[in-house]
Write a protein that holds these residues in place. Structure first.
Motif, PDB file in Angstrom:
ATOM      1  N   VAL A 179      47.986  54.293 -53.647  1.00 35.14           N
ATOM      2  CA  VAL A 179      48.644  55.014 -52.553  1.00 35.14           C
ATOM      3  C   VAL A 179      47.884  54.816 -51.241  1.00 35.14           C
ATOM      4  O   VAL A 179      48.484  54.624 -50.182  1.00 35.14           O
ATOM      5  CB  VAL A 179      48.764  56.514 -52.892  1.00 35.14           C
ATOM      6  N   TYR A 182      48.692  52.050 -48.644  1.00 31.31           N
ATOM      7  CA  TYR A 182      49.875  52.137 -47.794  1.00 31.31           C
ATOM      8  C   TYR A 182      49.969  53.436 -47.020  1.00 31.31           C
ATOM      9  O   TYR A 182      50.849  53.594 -46.172  1.00 31.31           O
ATOM     10  CB  TYR A 182      51.139  51.980 -48.649  1.00 31.31           C
ATOM     11  N   TYR A 183      49.048  54.373 -47.309  1.00 31.81           N
ATOM     12  CA  TYR A 183      49.089  55.671 -46.647  1.00 31.81           C
ATOM     13  C   TYR A 183      47.651  56.129 -46.425  1.00 31.81           C
ATOM     14  O   TYR A 183      47.005  56.658 -47.333  1.00 31.81           O
ATOM     15  CB  TYR A 183      49.849  56.677 -47.517  1.00 31.81           C
ATOM     16  N   ARG A 207      51.535  63.269 -47.992  1.00 36.82           N
ATOM     17  CA  ARG A 207      51.078  62.209 -48.893  1.00 36.82           C
ATOM     18  C   ARG A 207      52.095  61.982 -50.013  1.00 36.82           C
ATOM     19  O   ARG A 207      52.489  62.925 -50.700  1.00 36.82           O
ATOM     20  CB  ARG A 207      49.717  62.565 -49.485  1.00 36.82           C
ATOM     21  N   ALA A 213      55.199  55.763 -54.679  1.00 41.10           N
ATOM     22  CA  ALA A 213      54.614  54.615 -53.970  1.00 41.10           C
ATOM     23  C   ALA A 213      54.281  53.429 -54.868  1.00 41.10           C
ATOM     24  O   ALA A 213      53.844  52.392 -54.365  1.00 41.10           O
ATOM     25  CB  ALA A 213      53.341  55.057 -53.247  1.00 41.10           C
ATOM     26  N   TRP A 216      55.712  50.062 -53.758  1.00 39.55           N
ATOM     27  CA  TRP A 216      55.753  49.859 -52.309  1.00 39.55           C
ATOM     28  C   TRP A 216      55.105  48.550 -51.887  1.00 39.55           C
ATOM     29  O   TRP A 216      54.247  48.005 -52.581  1.00 39.55           O
ATOM     30  CB  TRP A 216      54.999  50.983 -51.602  1.00 39.55           C
ATOM     31  N   ASP A 220      57.254  49.528 -46.718  1.00 41.33           N
ATOM     32  CA  ASP A 220      57.672  50.806 -47.308  1.00 41.33           C
ATOM     33  C   ASP A 220      56.733  51.919 -46.864  1.00 41.33           C
ATOM     34  O   ASP A 220      57.177  53.038 -46.573  1.00 41.33           O
ATOM     35  CB  ASP A 220      57.666  50.706 -48.839  1.00 41.33           C
ATOM     36  N   GLY A 221      55.422  51.609 -46.806  1.00 41.01           N
ATOM     37  CA  GLY A 221      54.455  52.603 -46.357  1.00 41.01           C
ATOM     38  C   GLY A 221      54.685  53.002 -44.909  1.00 41.01           C
ATOM     39  O   GLY A 221      54.633  54.187 -44.556  1.00 41.01           O
ATOM     40  N   TRP A 224      57.733  55.232 -44.677  1.00 43.50           N
ATOM     41  CA  TRP A 224      57.422  56.582 -45.151  1.00 43.50           C
ATOM     42  C   TRP A 224      56.692  57.370 -44.064  1.00 43.50           C
ATOM     43  O   TRP A 224      57.018  58.538 -43.810  1.00 43.50           O
ATOM     44  CB  TRP A 224      56.562  56.514 -46.411  1.00 43.50           C
TER      45      TRP A 224
END
Length: 242
Positions: A179, A182-183, A207, A213, A216, A220-221, A224
């Motif tokens: 995760v 991408y975040y 989150r 995710a 992803w 995509d991240g 979001w």
């Protein structure tokens, strides 16, 4: 009668001037993206207006269009390229050049390093005799070809018990690392401009879960984060109005 016509003319003039001013303030900006030092055009990059929060993508030949006003800041992001920020100074078409970058690759390498370290711990448990991580297969209970003693050791032994707890932690760490690719704070700051406590709150409150995710890619991240930021902004706006 002359006075009435004079006021009517002034009203029409003001209406026309206001419409013209609004048209000048908000217009459709066109641009093209190149890799710096080459004539290669960059497709599938994201161009975000940081004032409005709206984004557009570049097409197969590097062209993009986005609503903007003079003074707006555009943020251009593309995987494997350094981010680019540019201020809109006029209504002319933009020609922008992106440098090759490695930020996202570095994030992946960090996650991979953590995985390697945890795998070394798993290997250490195997060296100490826990081959099944505290979860022995039922086949070990078979008196013909199995190993009931190994089954009991894996189920109740001290080292396998530690290995079982470690494997639970290992799975959680690997999911969190996925995760985080991408975040994370860097990407959220780049996409939203948030910092300090606001960034910390956003990071926790929006989150995504691993299940959300797990399939992803970087785009995509980014989607979001942008969608979540819109919810965040709407919530903050309602709180202020109340």
């Amino acid at each position: 009668m002359f006075v009435k016509l004079k006021y009517l003319f002034c009203a029409v003039f003001l209406l026309f001037s206001t419409s013209k001013l609004n048209a000048q303030q908000n217009f459709t900006l066109t641009g093209v993206l190149f890799e710096k030092g080459t004539t290669l055009r960059i497709a599938l990059a994201e161009v975000k207006n940081k004032r409005t929060g709206f984004s557009a993508g570049s097409n197969d030949i590097g062209l993009f269009t986005i609503k903007a006003s003079i003074g707006d800041t555009l943020l251009v992001t593309k995987r494997n390229f350094s981010d680019l920020q540019v201020v809109v100074k006029d209504t002319k078409d933009l020609v922008l050049y992106l440098n090759k970058g490695t930020m996202l690759n570095e994030v992946v390498v960090t996650g991979q390093t953590k995985k390697q370290a945890l795998n070394e711990i798993k290997k250490d448990f195997r060296n100490k005799g826990s081959f099944y991580g505290g979860k022995p297969p039922l086949a070990l209970l078979n008196p013909f070809g199995g190993s009931p003693l190994t089954f009991l050791y894996e189920l109740f032994g001290k080292t396998p018990r530690k290995a079982r707890r470690f494997n639970t932690m290992y799975q959680n760490e690997m999911q969190d690392s996925h995760v985080d690719q991408y975040y994370n704070k860097t990407l959220i700051n780049q996409q939203t401009g948030l910092s300090g406590k606001e960034l910390e709150d956003f990071l926790v409150n929006y989150r995504p879960t691993y299940d959300q995710a797990k399939n992803w890619n970087v785009y995509d991240g980014i989607k979001w984060i942008n969608d979540s930021y819109k919810k965040y902004s709407d919530t903050a706006g309602k709180a202020k109005s109340n």
